[in-house]
Motif scaffolding. Structure first.
Motif, PDB file in Angstrom:
ATOM      1  N   HIS A  82       0.830  -1.206   0.000  1.00  0.00           N
ATOM      2  CA  HIS A  82       0.000   0.000   0.000  1.00  0.00           C
ATOM      3  C   HIS A  82       0.858   1.246   0.000  1.00  0.00           C
ATOM      4  CE1 HIS A  82       1.035   0.536   4.234  1.00  0.00           C
ATOM      5  NE2 HIS A  82       0.819  -0.763   4.362  1.00  0.00           N
ATOM      6  N   ASP A  83       0.236   2.371  -0.313  1.00  0.00           N
ATOM      7  CA  ASP A  83       0.918   3.663  -0.248  1.00  0.00           C
ATOM      8  C   ASP A  83       1.071   4.074   1.217  1.00  0.00           C
ATOM      9  OD1 ASP A  83       1.307   4.115  -3.009  1.00  0.00           O
ATOM     10  OD2 ASP A  83      -0.819   4.625  -3.215  1.00  0.00           O
ATOM     11  N   TYR A  84       1.649   5.229   1.433  1.00  0.00           N
ATOM     12  CA  TYR A  84       1.889   5.740   2.777  1.00  0.00           C
ATOM     13  C   TYR A  84       0.588   5.809   3.569  1.00  0.00           C
ATOM     14  CZ  TYR A  84       6.441   7.073   0.959  1.00  0.00           C
ATOM     15  OH  TYR A  84       7.683   7.042   0.397  1.00  0.00           O
ATOM     16  N   PHE A  85       0.671   5.513   4.868  1.00  0.00           N
ATOM     17  CA  PHE A  85      -0.492   5.588   5.739  1.00  0.00           C
ATOM     18  C   PHE A  85      -0.897   7.037   5.989  1.00  0.00           C
ATOM     19  CE2 PHE A  85       0.901   1.473   7.951  1.00  0.00           C
ATOM     20  CZ  PHE A  85      -0.094   0.718   7.363  1.00  0.00           C
ATOM     21  N   GLU A  86      -2.187   7.277   6.020  1.00  0.00           N
ATOM     22  CA  GLU A  86      -2.718   8.519   6.575  1.00  0.00           C
ATOM     23  C   GLU A  86      -2.701   8.339   8.091  1.00  0.00           C
ATOM     24  OE1 GLU A  86      -3.518  11.214   4.901  1.00  0.00           O
ATOM     25  OE2 GLU A  86      -3.138  10.276   2.955  1.00  0.00           O
ATOM     26  N   ASP A  87      -2.906   9.395   8.847  1.00  0.00           N
ATOM     27  CA  ASP A  87      -2.835   9.304  10.309  1.00  0.00           C
ATOM     28  C   ASP A  87      -3.758   8.241  10.888  1.00  0.00           C
ATOM     29  OD1 ASP A  87      -0.913  11.250  10.344  1.00  0.00           O
ATOM     30  OD2 ASP A  87      -2.249  12.843  11.020  1.00  0.00           O
ATOM     31  N   ASP A  88      -5.007   8.204  10.436  1.00  0.00           N
ATOM     32  CA  ASP A  88      -5.945   7.226  10.985  1.00  0.00           C
ATOM     33  C   ASP A  88      -5.567   5.804  10.588  1.00  0.00           C
ATOM     34  OD1 ASP A  88      -6.633   7.850   8.331  1.00  0.00           O
ATOM     35  OD2 ASP A  88      -8.743   7.350   8.647  1.00  0.00           O
ATOM     36  N   GLU A  89      -4.988   5.638   9.410  1.00  0.00           N
ATOM     37  CA  GLU A  89      -4.528   4.315   8.971  1.00  0.00           C
ATOM     38  C   GLU A  89      -3.331   3.861   9.802  1.00  0.00           C
ATOM     39  OE1 GLU A  89      -5.566   4.351   4.238  1.00  0.00           O
ATOM     40  OE2 GLU A  89      -3.892   5.605   4.938  1.00  0.00           O
ATOM     41  N   LEU A  90      -2.445   4.794  10.111  1.00  0.00           N
ATOM     42  CA  LEU A  90      -1.297   4.458  10.959  1.00  0.00           C
ATOM     43  C   LEU A  90      -1.770   4.020  12.336  1.00  0.00           C
ATOM     44  CD1 LEU A  90       1.727   4.292  11.557  1.00  0.00           C
ATOM     45  CD2 LEU A  90       1.637   6.737  12.149  1.00  0.00           C
ATOM     46  N   TRP A  91      -2.724   4.733  12.904  1.00  0.00           N
ATOM     47  CA  TRP A  91      -3.242   4.367  14.215  1.00  0.00           C
ATOM     48  C   TRP A  91      -3.875   2.973  14.180  1.00  0.00           C
ATOM     49  CZ3 TRP A  91      -2.529   5.145  19.006  1.00  0.00           C
ATOM     50  CH2 TRP A  91      -3.457   4.678  19.926  1.00  0.00           C
ATOM     51  N   ALA A  92      -4.675   2.693  13.152  1.00  0.00           N
ATOM     52  CA  ALA A  92      -5.305   1.369  13.021  1.00  0.00           C
ATOM     53  C   ALA A  92      -4.253   0.279  12.882  1.00  0.00           C
ATOM     54  CB  ALA A  92      -6.261   1.357  11.831  1.00  0.00           C
ATOM     55  N   TYR A  93      -3.212   0.563  12.107  1.00  0.00           N
ATOM     56  CA  TYR A  93      -2.104  -0.393  11.938  1.00  0.00           C
ATOM     57  C   TYR A  93      -1.445  -0.699  13.284  1.00  0.00           C
ATOM     58  CZ  TYR A  93       2.754  -1.720  10.904  1.00  0.00           C
ATOM     59  OH  TYR A  93       3.985  -2.318  10.904  1.00  0.00           O
ATOM     60  N   LEU A  94      -1.100   0.339  14.017  1.00  0.00           N
ATOM     61  CA  LEU A  94      -0.444   0.143  15.311  1.00  0.00           C
ATOM     62  C   LEU A  94      -1.348  -0.580  16.298  1.00  0.00           C
ATOM     63  CD1 LEU A  94       1.402   3.551  15.611  1.00  0.00           C
ATOM     64  CD2 LEU A  94       2.450   1.299  15.259  1.00  0.00           C
ATOM     65  N   GLN A  95      -2.646  -0.336  16.219  1.00  0.00           N
ATOM     66  CA  GLN A  95      -3.586  -1.031  17.106  1.00  0.00           C
ATOM     67  C   GLN A  95      -3.634  -2.526  16.819  1.00  0.00           C
ATOM     68  OE1 GLN A  95      -5.711   0.001  19.767  1.00  0.00           O
ATOM     69  NE2 GLN A  95      -4.097   1.518  19.700  1.00  0.00           N
ATOM     70  N   GLU A  96      -3.371  -2.905  15.583  1.00  0.00           N
ATOM     71  CA  GLU A  96      -3.423  -4.316  15.198  1.00  0.00           C
ATOM     72  C   GLU A  96      -2.206  -5.099  15.691  1.00  0.00           C
ATOM     73  OE1 GLU A  96      -3.514  -6.881  11.095  1.00  0.00           O
ATOM     74  OE2 GLU A  96      -4.485  -4.921  11.087  1.00  0.00           O
ATOM     75  N   LEU A  97      -1.107  -4.399  15.906  1.00  0.00           N
ATOM     76  CA  LEU A  97       0.140  -5.083  16.265  1.00  0.00           C
ATOM     77  C   LEU A  97       0.237  -5.377  17.756  1.00  0.00           C
ATOM     78  CD1 LEU A  97       2.745  -3.013  14.223  1.00  0.00           C
ATOM     79  CD2 LEU A  97       1.443  -5.033  13.506  1.00  0.00           C
ATOM     80  N   THR A  98       0.893  -6.480  18.052  1.00  0.00           N
ATOM     81  CA  THR A  98       1.281  -6.791  19.416  1.00  0.00           C
ATOM     82  C   THR A  98       2.736  -6.381  19.617  1.00  0.00           C
ATOM     83  OG1 THR A  98      -0.179  -8.719  19.299  1.00  0.00           O
ATOM     84  CG2 THR A  98       1.359  -8.614  21.152  1.00  0.00           C
ATOM     85  N   CYS A  99       3.527  -6.584  18.571  1.00  0.00           N
ATOM     86  CA  CYS A  99       4.954  -6.260  18.596  1.00  0.00           C
ATOM     87  C   CYS A  99       5.358  -5.795  17.208  1.00  0.00           C
ATOM     88  CB  CYS A  99       5.753  -7.505  18.983  1.00  0.00           C
ATOM     89  SG  CYS A  99       7.540  -7.316  18.907  1.00  0.00           S
ATOM     90  N   ARG A 100       6.174  -4.755  17.148  1.00  0.00           N
ATOM     91  CA  ARG A 100       6.712  -4.325  15.864  1.00  0.00           C
ATOM     92  C   ARG A 100       8.206  -4.580  15.867  1.00  0.00           C
ATOM     93  NH1 ARG A 100       9.079   0.701  16.595  1.00  0.00           N
ATOM     94  NH2 ARG A 100       8.595   1.572  18.617  1.00  0.00           N
ATOM     95  N   CYS A 101       8.733  -4.966  14.723  1.00  0.00           N
ATOM     96  CA  CYS A 101      10.161  -5.246  14.603  1.00  0.00           C
ATOM     97  C   CYS A 101      10.793  -4.240  13.662  1.00  0.00           C
ATOM     98  CB  CYS A 101      10.387  -6.651  14.066  1.00  0.00           C
ATOM     99  SG  CYS A 101       9.944  -7.916  15.237  1.00  0.00           S
ATOM    100  N   CYS A 102      11.893  -3.672  14.103  1.00  0.00           N
ATOM    101  CA  CYS A 102      12.617  -2.728  13.262  1.00  0.00           C
ATOM    102  C   CYS A 102      13.330  -3.492  12.167  1.00  0.00           C
ATOM    103  CB  CYS A 102      13.586  -1.910  14.097  1.00  0.00           C
ATOM    104  SG  CYS A 102      12.721  -0.845  15.268  1.00  0.00           S
ATOM    105  N   ARG A 103      13.371  -2.912  11.015  1.00  0.00           N
ATOM    106  CA  ARG A 103      13.878  -3.599   9.838  1.00  0.00           C
ATOM    107  C   ARG A 103      15.182  -3.016   9.332  1.00  0.00           C
ATOM    108  NH1 ARG A 103      11.269   0.722  10.624  1.00  0.00           N
ATOM    109  NH2 ARG A 103      11.188   2.146   8.919  1.00  0.00           N
ATOM    110  N   THR A 104      15.941  -2.375  10.192  1.00  0.00           N
ATOM    111  CA  THR A 104      17.189  -1.766   9.758  1.00  0.00           C
ATOM    112  C   THR A 104      18.313  -2.784   9.756  1.00  0.00           C
ATOM    113  OG1 THR A 104      17.689  -1.068  11.996  1.00  0.00           O
ATOM    114  CG2 THR A 104      16.583   0.528  10.588  1.00  0.00           C
ATOM    115  N   GLY A 105      19.283  -2.530   8.898  1.00  0.00           N
ATOM    116  CA  GLY A 105      20.462  -3.378   8.847  1.00  0.00           C
ATOM    117  C   GLY A 105      21.524  -2.896   9.819  1.00  0.00           C
ATOM    118  N   SER A 106      21.275  -1.774  10.451  1.00  0.00           N
ATOM    119  CA  SER A 106      22.200  -1.229  11.434  1.00  0.00           C
ATOM    120  C   SER A 106      21.404  -0.905  12.688  1.00  0.00           C
ATOM    121  CB  SER A 106      22.857   0.050  10.887  1.00  0.00           C
ATOM    122  OG  SER A 106      21.887   1.074  10.781  1.00  0.00           O
TER     123      SER A 106
END
Length: 137
Positions: A82-106
């Motif tokens: 999907h394209d970039y989240f709008e604010d309400d989409e970001l909030w809904a996304y974060l509400q769905e997660l139990t844990c988020r994992c950072c995807r950086t190589g550093s």
């Protein structure tokens, strides 16, 4: 702080975004795709922007989307393109997660993701505090 809704599924999220130069999402996602399905009532959600598959885009990463689609076809990830989240989409996304994992190589973590921990989300990220490339010892 808003309360996190109760849920039956433990959802681990990785937002690969547009795969900037310091990101190594497949390294993280491949490991999680092996581990998360073995956990009781758990799933791995992976979000990515469609521009990673566009040769004209600055963030073109030709190996990312095919690999993610392969993992999704095998039932190892819940892939969302999907394209970039709008604010309400970001909030809904974060509400769905139990844990988020950072995807950086550093170890560099974008400060913009830190507020999510104040919204009741756990964050798994690299342990190291700095890298030789960022000018700190």
């Amino acid at each position: 702080m808003r309360r996190r809704p109760s849920r039956d599924v433990f959802t681990v999220g990785v937002h690969a975004k547009s795969v900037r130069a310091n990101m190594a999402p497949l390294q993280v996602i491949d490991v999680l795709a092996e581990v998360v399905p073995g956990l009781a009532d758990a799933r791995l959600r992976v979000d990515v922007h469609p521009e990673v598959a566009d040769p004209a885009a600055h963030c073109f990463a030709p190996e990312v989307l095919p690999r993610l689609r392969e993992l999704a076809a095998r039932g190892l990830v819940d892939l969302r393109v999907h394209d970039y989240f709008e604010d309400d989409e970001l909030w809904a996304y974060l509400q769905e997660l139990t844990c988020r994992c950072c995807r950086t190589g550093s170890a560099l973590i974008r400060a913009g993701w830190r507020p999510a921990s104040t919204w009741g989300r756990r964050c798994a990220r690299p342990r190291v505090a700095s890298t030789p490339n960022n000018g700190r010892a």
